[in-house]
Design a protein around this motif. Structure first.
Motif, PDB file in Angstrom:
ATOM      1  N   TYR A 177       0.851  -1.192   0.000  1.00 47.57           N
ATOM      2  CA  TYR A 177       0.000   0.000   0.000  1.00 47.57           C
ATOM      3  C   TYR A 177       0.889   1.245   0.000  1.00 47.57           C
ATOM      4  CZ  TYR A 177      -3.281   3.548   1.625  1.00 47.57           C
ATOM      5  OH  TYR A 177      -4.028   4.680   1.732  1.00 47.57           O
ATOM      6  N   GLY A 178       0.687   2.125  -0.971  1.00 45.62           N
ATOM      7  CA  GLY A 178       1.519   3.327  -1.059  1.00 45.62           C
ATOM      8  C   GLY A 178       0.819   4.536  -0.461  1.00 45.62           C
ATOM      9  N   CYS A 179       1.580   5.385   0.176  1.00 44.82           N
ATOM     10  CA  CYS A 179       0.983   6.547   0.846  1.00 44.82           C
ATOM     11  C   CYS A 179       1.218   7.860   0.124  1.00 44.82           C
ATOM     12  CB  CYS A 179       1.537   6.668   2.257  1.00 44.82           C
ATOM     13  SG  CYS A 179       0.876   5.408   3.333  1.00 44.82           S
ATOM     14  N   TRP A 180       2.190   7.910  -0.784  1.00 41.19           N
ATOM     15  CA  TRP A 180       2.529   9.214  -1.373  1.00 41.19           C
ATOM     16  C   TRP A 180       2.285   9.269  -2.881  1.00 41.19           C
ATOM     17  CZ3 TRP A 180       2.611  12.199   2.587  1.00 41.19           C
ATOM     18  CH2 TRP A 180       3.100  11.729   3.797  1.00 41.19           C
TER      19      TRP A 180
ATOM     20  N   ALA B  35      -6.365   4.529  -2.634  1.00 41.43           N
ATOM     21  CA  ALA B  35      -5.722   5.030  -1.423  1.00 41.43           C
ATOM     22  C   ALA B  35      -6.754   5.278  -0.326  1.00 41.43           C
ATOM     23  CB  ALA B  35      -4.962   6.306  -1.735  1.00 41.43           C
ATOM     24  N   GLU B  36      -7.880   5.857  -0.724  1.00 44.14           N
ATOM     25  CA  GLU B  36      -8.911   6.180   0.282  1.00 44.14           C
ATOM     26  C   GLU B  36      -9.526   4.918   0.871  1.00 44.14           C
ATOM     27  OE1 GLU B  36     -10.486  10.323  -1.817  1.00 44.14           O
ATOM     28  OE2 GLU B  36     -11.565   8.452  -2.119  1.00 44.14           O
ATOM     29  N   LEU B  37      -9.800   3.940   0.000  1.00 46.07           N
ATOM     30  CA  LEU B  37     -10.543   2.759   0.458  1.00 46.07           C
ATOM     31  C   LEU B  37      -9.648   1.560   0.762  1.00 46.07           C
ATOM     32  CD1 LEU B  37     -13.477   3.086  -2.097  1.00 46.07           C
ATOM     33  CD2 LEU B  37     -13.408   3.929   0.260  1.00 46.07           C
ATOM     34  N   MET B  38      -8.375   1.723   0.503  1.00 45.76           N
ATOM     35  CA  MET B  38      -7.383   0.696   0.793  1.00 45.76           C
ATOM     36  C   MET B  38      -7.651  -0.634   0.087  1.00 45.76           C
ATOM     37  SD  MET B  38      -6.182   1.463   4.620  1.00 45.76           S
ATOM     38  CE  MET B  38      -5.541   3.078   5.044  1.00 45.76           C
ATOM     39  N   CYS B  39      -8.103  -0.556  -1.155  1.00 42.55           N
ATOM     40  CA  CYS B  39      -8.098  -1.744  -2.009  1.00 42.55           C
ATOM     41  C   CYS B  39      -7.962  -1.260  -3.450  1.00 42.55           C
ATOM     42  CB  CYS B  39      -9.341  -2.594  -1.798  1.00 42.55           C
ATOM     43  SG  CYS B  39     -10.817  -1.849  -2.409  1.00 42.55           S
TER      44      CYS B  39
ATOM     45  N   GLU C  24      -1.385  12.143  -9.919  1.00 39.88           N
ATOM     46  CA  GLU C  24      -0.513  10.997  -9.628  1.00 39.88           C
ATOM     47  C   GLU C  24      -0.262  10.760  -8.145  1.00 39.88           C
ATOM     48  OE1 GLU C  24       0.406  13.732 -11.305  1.00 39.88           O
ATOM     49  OE2 GLU C  24       0.720  13.198 -13.392  1.00 39.88           O
ATOM     50  N   GLY C  25      -0.364  11.826  -7.340  1.00 40.42           N
ATOM     51  CA  GLY C  25       0.086  11.688  -5.952  1.00 40.42           C
ATOM     52  C   GLY C  25      -1.026  11.865  -4.941  1.00 40.42           C
ATOM     53  N   ILE C  26      -0.696  11.571  -3.720  1.00 40.83           N
ATOM     54  CA  ILE C  26      -1.687  11.672  -2.636  1.00 40.83           C
ATOM     55  C   ILE C  26      -0.953  11.960  -1.334  1.00 40.83           C
ATOM     56  CG2 ILE C  26      -1.572   9.162  -2.219  1.00 40.83           C
ATOM     57  CD1 ILE C  26      -4.849   9.788  -1.844  1.00 40.83           C
ATOM     58  N   PHE C  27      -1.636  12.523  -0.355  1.00 38.21           N
ATOM     59  CA  PHE C  27      -1.074  12.546   0.998  1.00 38.21           C
ATOM     60  C   PHE C  27      -2.168  12.377   2.034  1.00 38.21           C
ATOM     61  CE2 PHE C  27      -2.199  16.960   1.994  1.00 38.21           C
ATOM     62  CZ  PHE C  27      -2.103  17.619   0.773  1.00 38.21           C
ATOM     63  N   ASN C  28      -1.747  11.861   3.151  1.00 35.12           N
ATOM     64  CA  ASN C  28      -2.634  11.652   4.293  1.00 35.12           C
ATOM     65  C   ASN C  28      -3.942  10.956   3.908  1.00 35.12           C
ATOM     66  OD1 ASN C  28      -1.170  14.655   4.949  1.00 35.12           O
ATOM     67  ND2 ASN C  28      -0.781  12.912   6.274  1.00 35.12           N
ATOM     68  N   HIS C  29      -3.856  10.039   2.999  1.00 33.77           N
ATOM     69  CA  HIS C  29      -4.936   9.137   2.579  1.00 33.77           C
ATOM     70  C   HIS C  29      -6.086   9.782   1.833  1.00 33.77           C
ATOM     71  CE1 HIS C  29      -3.442   5.601   4.710  1.00 33.77           C
ATOM     72  NE2 HIS C  29      -3.004   6.465   5.602  1.00 33.77           N
TER      73      HIS C  29
END
Ligand code: LAN
Length: 732
Positions: free
Chosen positions: A584-587, A639-643, A697-702
């Motif tokens: 699972y990637g966070c960034w 990222a939000e739903l973790m799947c 492309e990117g995300i932070f803090n879910h």
């Protein structure tokens, strides 16, 4: 040409040919709107033209273009690199770009200027309005937490206020639509914590309706496990000045305009609202991370303490301590502060302490310009003051990996990026008492001025610098950075590895984990997750392995320590692999991003599809996600739903590159799978070598998406380059 909503509405715009991007040798940017006469004399550089979508941007004419019969992966990598080279700024060696996405940043600029009664230049006003208008939700006219999100109270109320402060009439169709969405969501009363703070500062809400952020925490001894200096850098940087403002219930002067806005953003009459009852009122649409019961209990206790027990002298004493720490942050970052949100709050505190006309406040606002960036949709405040070091590290590395760096036509670009990296390594420590680690030898994400070491940025920059130092072609510039400086980078990296039991062997972002992870239970922000303390991140851990292993291939310094560090880091990566083989990637978004990093880290320690079960499972996971056209696609929802969730737009260049890099480095045996992905990358490339923007492309803090405009060049170049190196220049 993209159809912009602002053009459709006939909103004014500035002349793109009159904007100039200034860039210092340390990569700090600022935009200037010059006169028409000057614009005829001072040429606009090519990279600025590209940034503003200008017609006269000159693109390379490739020898072998996409569409020619003998156009191979190698040519695609070559053309991609030739194009990217044009986006490099010649004064700094960086790749300036609009690092945008979050929609709660522009209030930081406009809000602090308003509090300090400073006029924003007309050209900026016009362009900030354009950006906000052009990013409004097409259906309901509101704004979300980020540009691709659904409309929320947070996004809508803050951007509505910005438009109003910049002079847009409340009867303008943009304001009318936004207001009706805001009212449908229940009005400003449902803003999350940070929204309520901004509203209170601007005298549009009452402090008794804001959950507390007591400055007294800063007076505790550091040994206390919940001491704020143990929190994640960003959260503590934001809560520091915020606690000062809460402590004195600061509200700017109620101007007639603010009085009007008060009447526009609520669904009931402002004077009848009992604000103290709304501390925990947060619109359901905004709520990503609800409060824990323990946080609610603690908040109520603190409110009671503040109302009945808190002596004035203690507020003064705590705020004095807080202001001292703010001063230190300002010194350590040369007035920039770690990121725009904290910069704005620190500026407002400075404005209160020193006065709106003080040189200190002025310098803060000048430095803030580094966060403000112009683009075709208009001007916005970015997530940070850029991504300079991160981009340059990748540029140098990937050109080497693609066998392009040493070609005469790329040597200058590599040299410039390398020299920028050499200049950007930290050379002096923070002032004492700042609760900061040693930073000499480290590298930041953006610029040296910003001043914050990031673990993976240090590792990636170190690797890039060593690549140049090892290449005989670049002998003339080997001494730009000494071996001792590289050793210092190693010291910094080794000092950042976590040794606690759960996160043993991992790396976090800016610091070692300083407080128990359970602190997340006290996260008051409602819209983000994992912000309270540092967490172990698989991507950061992967990059650190890359930097450490690469260094120890060529140097003997602290060999045993490095070997041990790499071993426990690799164990951590293996430990956190999901049952389905994913990471699972966070960034970056999300499983494809983390999969690439993990497989690359494992590759550097000699693990591949053949000899490693972990790698096999990692590859099989990725292969299962390949779409019928040969590409990969991943949505922010992953990222939000973790799947793993595919993006509605179908295959995308960046996730396809991430998956391919992982598979290529893992020596995935079925070349057919890889060939199909490579074909997709080639098919999406324009004849000039450019890849167009497809998806964020990117995300932070879910929860918050952020664009990395260089990724759609860097990662395809890397994937195509590794492919061509492995299968030959004549392979597809
Ligand atoms: C970034 C951007 C870069 C990113 C990577 C280097 C990619 C990552 O591997 C480590 C973390 C880091 C440095 C990072 C941390 C958080 C940042 C600074 C951001 C995502 C850019 C904006 C964000 C910042 C926290 C925004 C302010 C909002 C808060 C919720 C505090």
């Amino acid at each position: 040409m993209v159809e912009l909503y602002s053009d459709y509405l006939g909103l004014p715009s500035t002349d793109p040919s009159r904007w100039r991007l200034n860039c210092t040798s340390l990569g700090e940017t600022s935009w200037k709107y010059i006169s028409e006469a000057d614009s005829k004399k001072i040429p606009q550089c090519n990279c600025t033209k590209w940034l503003l979508n200008a017609d006269n941007f000159s693109t390379p004419e490739p020898d072998v273009g996409n569409g020619d019969a003998n156009f191979k992966a190698y040519n695609a990598a070559y053309n991609g690199a030739s194009f990217l080279k044009l986006l490099q700024n010649q004064d700094s060696g960086t790749f300036p770009n609009q690092y945008k996405g979050p929609m709660f940043m522009t209030i930081c600029y406009v809000g602090s200027m308003y509090v300090g009664r400073k006029e924003i230049p007309e050209c900026e006003k016009i362009e900030i309005i354009r950006y906000i208008v052009n990013t409004a939700h097409p259906v309901d006219g509101g704004w979300g937490l980020h540009t691709t999100g659904k409309s929320t109270v947070f996004g809508t109320v803050l951007n509505y206020i910005v438009l109003r402060l910049l002079g847009m009439s409340k009867d303008h169709v943009v304001c009318r639509r936004a207001r009706s969405t805001l009212h449908r969501l229940g009005g400003a009363i449902g803003a999350p914590h940070w929204g309520k703070i901004w509203l209170s500062i601007l005298n549009l809400y009452k402090w008794e309706g804001v959950n507390p952020a007591p400055a007294e925490f800063w007076t505790l001894p550091y040994i206390v496990p919940i001491h704020p200096a143990r929190w994640w850098i960003h959260t503590r940087a934001i809560y520091l000045p915020m606690s000062y403002l809460c402590g004195i219930s600061y509200a700017c002067e109620l101007t007639p305009l603010l009085q009007e806005i008060r009447n526009e953003i609520y669904t009931t009459n402002f004077d009848e609202i009992q604000f103290s009852k709304h501390r925990n009122t947060v619109c359901q649409v905004d709520l990503y991370f609800p409060h824990s019961t323990i946080l609610n209990v603690i908040n109520s206790a603190i409110v009671w303490y503040q109302n009945y027990l808190r002596p004035d002298w203690l507020v003064k004493y705590s705020n004095k301590k807080v202001y001292e720490l703010i001063r230190k942050e300002i010194v350590n970052t040369e007035y920039l502060c770690v990121a725009p949100v904290s910069a704005a709050f620190c500026s407002i505190v400075t404005c209160i302490e020193e006065g709106a006309d003080s040189p200190e406040f002025e310098r803060l606002m000048e430095a803030f310009a580094g966060n403000v960036f112009h683009g075709p949709q208009g001007m916005t405040v970015m997530g940070t003051n850029g991504s300079q070091v991160w981009d340059c590290s990748f540029f140098v590395q990937y050109l080497f990996m693609a066998n392009l760096a040493e070609l005469p036509e790329f040597q200058d670009a590599v040299t410039n990026a390398y020299k920028f990296l050499c200049r950007s390594q930290f050379t002096h420590e923070c002032v004492s008492g700042s609760y900061r680690d040693k930073r000499v030898g480290g590298w930041p994400f953006s610029t040296k001025t910003q001043g914050y070491t990031v673990s993976d940025c240090t590792a990636e920059a170190l690797k890039a610098v060593i690549m140049v130092k090892r290449s005989p072609v670049f002998a003339a510039i080997h001494d730009e950075i000494s071996e001792e400086a590289l050793q210092k980078a190693i010291d910094v990296l080794l000092s950042l590895q976590n040794v606690g039991s759960i996160e043993y062997g991992s790396f976090a972002t800016y610091e070692k984990i300083r407080a128990p992870l359970i602190m997340e239970k006290l996260n008051p922000a409602e819209v983000f997750e994992n912000i309270m303390v540092e967490y172990p991140y698989v991507e950061c851990t992967d990059s650190c392995i890359l930097g450490l292993t690469y260094f120890s291939e060529y140097y003997d310094y602290r060999k045993d320590d490095i070997d041990h560090s790499v071993k426990i880091a690799a164990d951590y990566i293996k430990k956190v692999q999901g049952k389905d083989g994913s990471w699972y990637g966070c960034w970056g978004i999300c499983y494809t991003y983390a999969g690439m990093f993990a497989l690359e880290a494992l590759y550097t320690i000699g693990e591949n599809y053949e000899n490693s079960e972990v790698v096999r499972r990692g590859c099989d996971f990725l292969v299962k996600k390949q779409l019928s056209d040969g590409g990969w696609s991943e949505s922010i929802k992953s990222a939000e739903l973790m799947c793993y969730i595919n993006d509605d737009k179908g295959s995308l260049v960046v996730p396809t590159s991430w998956a391919l890099i992982g598979l290529l480095l893992a020596d995935y045996p079925d070349k057919e799978v890889i060939d199909r992905g490579i074909q997709l990358l080639k098919s999406r490339q324009l004849r000039s070598g450019e890849w167009k923007f497809e998806q964020i492309e990117g995300i932070f803090n879910h929860s918050c998406a952020i664009e990395y405009p260089t990724y759609r060049f860097l990662f395809p170049i890397k994937a195509l380059g590794i492919y061509a190196k492995k299968y030959g220049k004549r392979a597809i």
